[in-house]
Motif scaffolding. Structure first.
Motif, PDB file in Angstrom:
ATOM      1  N   GLY A 141      53.893  81.538  46.198  1.00 12.09           N
ATOM      2  CA  GLY A 141      53.022  81.759  47.349  1.00 12.09           C
ATOM      3  C   GLY A 141      53.681  82.618  48.410  1.00 12.09           C
ATOM      4  N   LEU A 142      54.948  82.348  48.695  1.00 13.64           N
ATOM      5  CA  LEU A 142      55.678  83.148  49.671  1.00 13.64           C
ATOM      6  C   LEU A 142      55.844  84.589  49.194  1.00 13.64           C
ATOM      7  N   ALA A 143      56.153  84.758  47.903  1.00  9.37           N
ATOM      8  CA  ALA A 143      56.329  86.105  47.360  1.00  9.37           C
ATOM      9  C   ALA A 143      55.038  86.905  47.421  1.00  9.37           C
ATOM     10  N   SER A 144      53.918  86.215  47.232  1.00  7.81           N
ATOM     11  CA  SER A 144      52.620  86.908  47.293  1.00  7.81           C
ATOM     12  C   SER A 144      52.305  87.377  48.708  1.00  7.81           C
ATOM     13  N   MET A 145      53.018  86.830  49.695  1.00 12.09           N
ATOM     14  CA  MET A 145      52.864  87.237  51.094  1.00 12.09           C
ATOM     15  C   MET A 145      53.992  88.188  51.514  1.00 12.09           C
ATOM     16  N   ARG A 146      54.568  88.852  50.529  1.00 14.70           N
ATOM     17  CA  ARG A 146      55.578  89.894  50.737  1.00 14.70           C
ATOM     18  C   ARG A 146      56.908  89.367  51.280  1.00 14.70           C
ATOM     19  N   VAL A 188      61.822  86.112  48.004  1.00 11.29           N
ATOM     20  CA  VAL A 188      62.055  84.681  47.802  1.00 11.29           C
ATOM     21  C   VAL A 188      63.065  84.407  46.692  1.00 11.29           C
ATOM     22  N   PHE A 189      64.025  83.527  46.992  1.00 12.51           N
ATOM     23  CA  PHE A 189      65.013  83.069  46.022  1.00 12.51           C
ATOM     24  C   PHE A 189      64.787  81.575  45.806  1.00 12.51           C
ATOM     25  N   ALA A 190      64.314  81.207  44.624  1.00 16.29           N
ATOM     26  CA  ALA A 190      64.025  79.813  44.277  1.00 16.29           C
ATOM     27  C   ALA A 190      65.237  79.226  43.560  1.00 16.29           C
ATOM     28  N   VAL A 191      65.877  78.231  44.173  1.00 15.86           N
ATOM     29  CA  VAL A 191      67.176  77.748  43.716  1.00 15.86           C
ATOM     30  C   VAL A 191      67.068  76.335  43.152  1.00 15.86           C
ATOM     31  N   SER A 192      67.506  76.162  41.904  1.00 18.98           N
ATOM     32  CA  SER A 192      67.423  74.851  41.257  1.00 18.98           C
ATOM     33  C   SER A 192      68.351  74.837  40.046  1.00 18.98           C
ATOM     34  N   PRO A 193      68.830  73.665  39.622  1.00 23.84           N
ATOM     35  CA  PRO A 193      69.637  73.611  38.404  1.00 23.84           C
ATOM     36  C   PRO A 193      68.925  74.284  37.227  1.00 23.84           C
ATOM     37  N   ALA A 194      69.665  75.125  36.522  1.00 23.49           N
ATOM     38  CA  ALA A 194      69.065  75.926  35.455  1.00 23.49           C
ATOM     39  C   ALA A 194      68.399  75.082  34.379  1.00 23.49           C
ATOM     40  N   CYS A 195      68.988  73.933  34.078  1.00 24.02           N
ATOM     41  CA  CYS A 195      68.433  73.100  33.005  1.00 24.02           C
ATOM     42  C   CYS A 195      67.040  72.596  33.339  1.00 24.02           C
ATOM     43  N   PHE A 196      66.768  72.337  34.622  1.00 22.23           N
ATOM     44  CA  PHE A 196      65.451  71.845  35.032  1.00 22.23           C
ATOM     45  C   PHE A 196      64.499  72.985  35.385  1.00 22.23           C
ATOM     46  N   ASN A 219      54.566  88.216  40.511  1.00 22.96           N
ATOM     47  CA  ASN A 219      55.106  87.882  41.826  1.00 22.96           C
ATOM     48  C   ASN A 219      56.635  88.009  41.766  1.00 22.96           C
ATOM     49  N   PRO A 220      57.223  88.803  42.637  1.00 20.75           N
ATOM     50  CA  PRO A 220      58.657  89.123  42.530  1.00 20.75           C
ATOM     51  C   PRO A 220      59.593  88.011  42.999  1.00 20.75           C
ATOM     52  N   VAL A 221      59.443  86.831  42.446  1.00 14.95           N
ATOM     53  CA  VAL A 221      60.318  85.708  42.776  1.00 14.95           C
ATOM     54  C   VAL A 221      61.670  85.907  42.090  1.00 14.95           C
ATOM     55  N   LYS A 222      62.740  85.591  42.794  1.00 13.35           N
ATOM     56  CA  LYS A 222      64.071  85.602  42.209  1.00 13.35           C
ATOM     57  C   LYS A 222      64.439  84.154  41.885  1.00 13.35           C
ATOM     58  N   LEU A 223      64.463  83.827  40.628  1.00 16.62           N
ATOM     59  CA  LEU A 223      64.739  82.469  40.157  1.00 16.62           C
ATOM     60  C   LEU A 223      66.241  82.314  39.973  1.00 16.62           C
ATOM     61  N   ILE A 224      66.827  81.361  40.680  1.00 17.26           N
ATOM     62  CA  ILE A 224      68.281  81.171  40.643  1.00 17.26           C
ATOM     63  C   ILE A 224      68.597  79.886  39.900  1.00 17.26           C
ATOM     64  N   GLY A 225      69.112  80.017  38.678  1.00 15.16           N
ATOM     65  CA  GLY A 225      69.502  78.866  37.882  1.00 15.16           C
ATOM     66  C   GLY A 225      70.948  78.509  38.159  1.00 15.16           C
ATOM     67  N   ILE A 226      71.176  77.410  38.869  1.00 18.18           N
ATOM     68  CA  ILE A 226      72.535  77.014  39.240  1.00 18.18           C
ATOM     69  C   ILE A 226      73.091  75.981  38.265  1.00 18.18           C
ATOM     70  N   SER A 227      74.415  75.810  38.295  1.00 20.93           N
ATOM     71  CA  SER A 227      75.107  74.847  37.401  1.00 20.93           C
ATOM     72  C   SER A 227      74.651  75.068  35.958  1.00 20.93           C
ATOM     73  N   ALA A 228      74.652  76.332  35.551  1.00 19.44           N
ATOM     74  CA  ALA A 228      74.073  76.723  34.263  1.00 19.44           C
ATOM     75  C   ALA A 228      75.022  76.477  33.098  1.00 19.44           C
ATOM     76  N   GLY A 229      74.503  76.710  31.891  1.00 15.24           N
ATOM     77  CA  GLY A 229      75.302  76.522  30.688  1.00 15.24           C
ATOM     78  C   GLY A 229      75.759  75.083  30.579  1.00 15.24           C
ATOM     79  N   VAL A 230      77.069  74.902  30.452  1.00 16.35           N
ATOM     80  CA  VAL A 230      77.621  73.545  30.354  1.00 16.35           C
ATOM     81  C   VAL A 230      78.395  73.186  31.623  1.00 16.35           C
ATOM     82  N   SER A 231      77.993  73.755  32.752  1.00 15.56           N
ATOM     83  CA  SER A 231      78.675  73.482  34.021  1.00 15.56           C
ATOM     84  C   SER A 231      78.644  72.013  34.394  1.00 15.56           C
ATOM     85  N   TYR A 232      77.575  71.304  34.009  1.00 13.40           N
ATOM     86  CA  TYR A 232      77.485  69.879  34.323  1.00 13.40           C
ATOM     87  C   TYR A 232      78.345  69.029  33.391  1.00 13.40           C
ATOM     88  N   GLY A 233      78.954  69.679  32.403  1.00 16.71           N
ATOM     89  CA  GLY A 233      79.967  69.052  31.568  1.00 16.71           C
ATOM     90  C   GLY A 233      79.631  67.693  31.024  1.00 16.71           C
TER      91      GLY A 233
END
Length: 324
Positions: free
Chosen positions: A74-79, A82-90, A108-122
């Motif tokens: 929604g924010l991206a559609s309003m120009r 936007v960086f949407a930040v959440s654990p990559a696995c979810f 919509n040009p959202v930048k999806l940020i997958g954090i703690s990715a791969g096996v970071s959560y060990g």
């Protein structure tokens, strides 16, 4: 066990995730259209400082990844940028439908940020490991996929992503990484969609992405010191679109190619590179190193890397095996 991924000598830097946060904050301070949206991940996303300094440019949706992507859309559609930040696995599992339809299909040009990715959560195990994200997102039209290897690539990737008017997925781990991985003077540029040759060699090539690039450079150094084998190392930071021109240029040397990724061996960098080689008639010896088709062992990222051969020792042995 597990020391090779964390024992970084000269040029030691921050976790790429921290560089992401500081770069985003810097952009947001001069551009009020830059927004961060988090799903109870402000702390793990290193955005506490961002929220304190720029409270009008951050939105917290709680543990609700589908809502996260919806609000970001929604924010991206309003120009807004936007960086949407959440654990990559979810992010790439629970919100996949929203990524597919609301972000990519709706452009919509959202930048999806997958954090703690791969096996970071060990030790949290397979439920918290994101070893599927390249595969599912590669199959969706209209999204760029980036996994920076070091602090330099991370900062550049965020700046370039912010300027892109299209969906982007960026993937970050938790470990401290080098400021800049390179052993050749000209390996200084970063461009989305173009791989970086960080070490030049003549006997074989490692093509890696994200935090798997560093162990490849360690392996190349080990091969040179112990076996007089010269290896090229490439940071293929952009998984999609893939730098086919560079891959074919490397293949033209008629030497073996080993791909390395912190992802399932199915659907990721390795199969993408293999497809390019086969469809262009290349016959190089070829091996994919990644996580096999099993429930991942638990442990630290370094221990898991060591177990599956994503280490200086394991990768140098893979090189020796493929060279025969």
């Amino acid at each position: 066990m597990g020391q090779e991924i964390t024992n970084i000598p000269k040029g030691v830097g921050l976790a790429n995730l921290e560089v992401f946060a500081s770069t985003l904050e810097s952009l947001a301070q001069t551009d009020k259209t830059v927004f961060a949206v988090t799903s109870d991940s402000r702390g793990s996303g290193k955005l506490v400082g961002f929220g304190q300094k720029l409270p009008a440019q951050i939105v917290e949706v709680g543990i609700a990844e589908q809502n996260l992507v919806g609000v970001a859309t929604g924010l991206a559609s309003m120009r807004k940028k936007v960086f949407a930040v959440s654990p990559a696995c979810f992010l790439t599992a629970r919100a996949l439908e929203q990524i597919k339809n609301d972000v990519c299909y709706s452009d919509n040009p959202v930048k999806l940020i997958g954090i703690s990715a791969g096996v970071s959560y060990g030790a949290l195990g397979s439920t918290h490991h994101s070893l599927h994200d390249y595969a599912v997102l590669r199959a969706i039209n209209n999204i760029t996929i980036i996994a920076p290897a070091d602090n330099f690539e991370t900062a550049e990737a965020i700046r370039q992503a912010a300027a892109m008017d299209s969906p982007v997925y960026l993937r970050f781990g938790k470990k401290n990484m080098p400021e800049k991985i390179e052993e050749v003077e000209h390996a200084t540029s970063f461009e989305v969609g173009k791989g970086r040759v960080v070490k030049e060699g003549s006997d074989l090539t490692f093509i890696a992405t994200g935090e798997a690039v560093w162990p490849c450079l360690q392996a190349a150094q080990k091969l040179a010191e112990e076996h007089q084998i010269s290896a090229t190392v490439v940071s293929m930071h952009t998984i999609k679109p893939l730098d086919q021109r560079l891959i074919l240029q490397l293949a033209s040397q008629n030497t073996p190619i080993i791909t390395v990724e912190e992802h399932s061996v199915y659907g990721g960098l390795g199969e993408a590179v293999g497809s390019v080689l086969l469809q262009n008639g290349c016959h190089n010896k070829f091996k994919i190193v990644g996580l096999p088709d099993e429930h991942t062992v638990s442990g630290s990222q370094g221990e898991i890397f060591e177990h599956y051969g994503i280490s200086a020792k394991g990768l140098s042995q893979s090189a020796l095996n493929i060279l025969g």
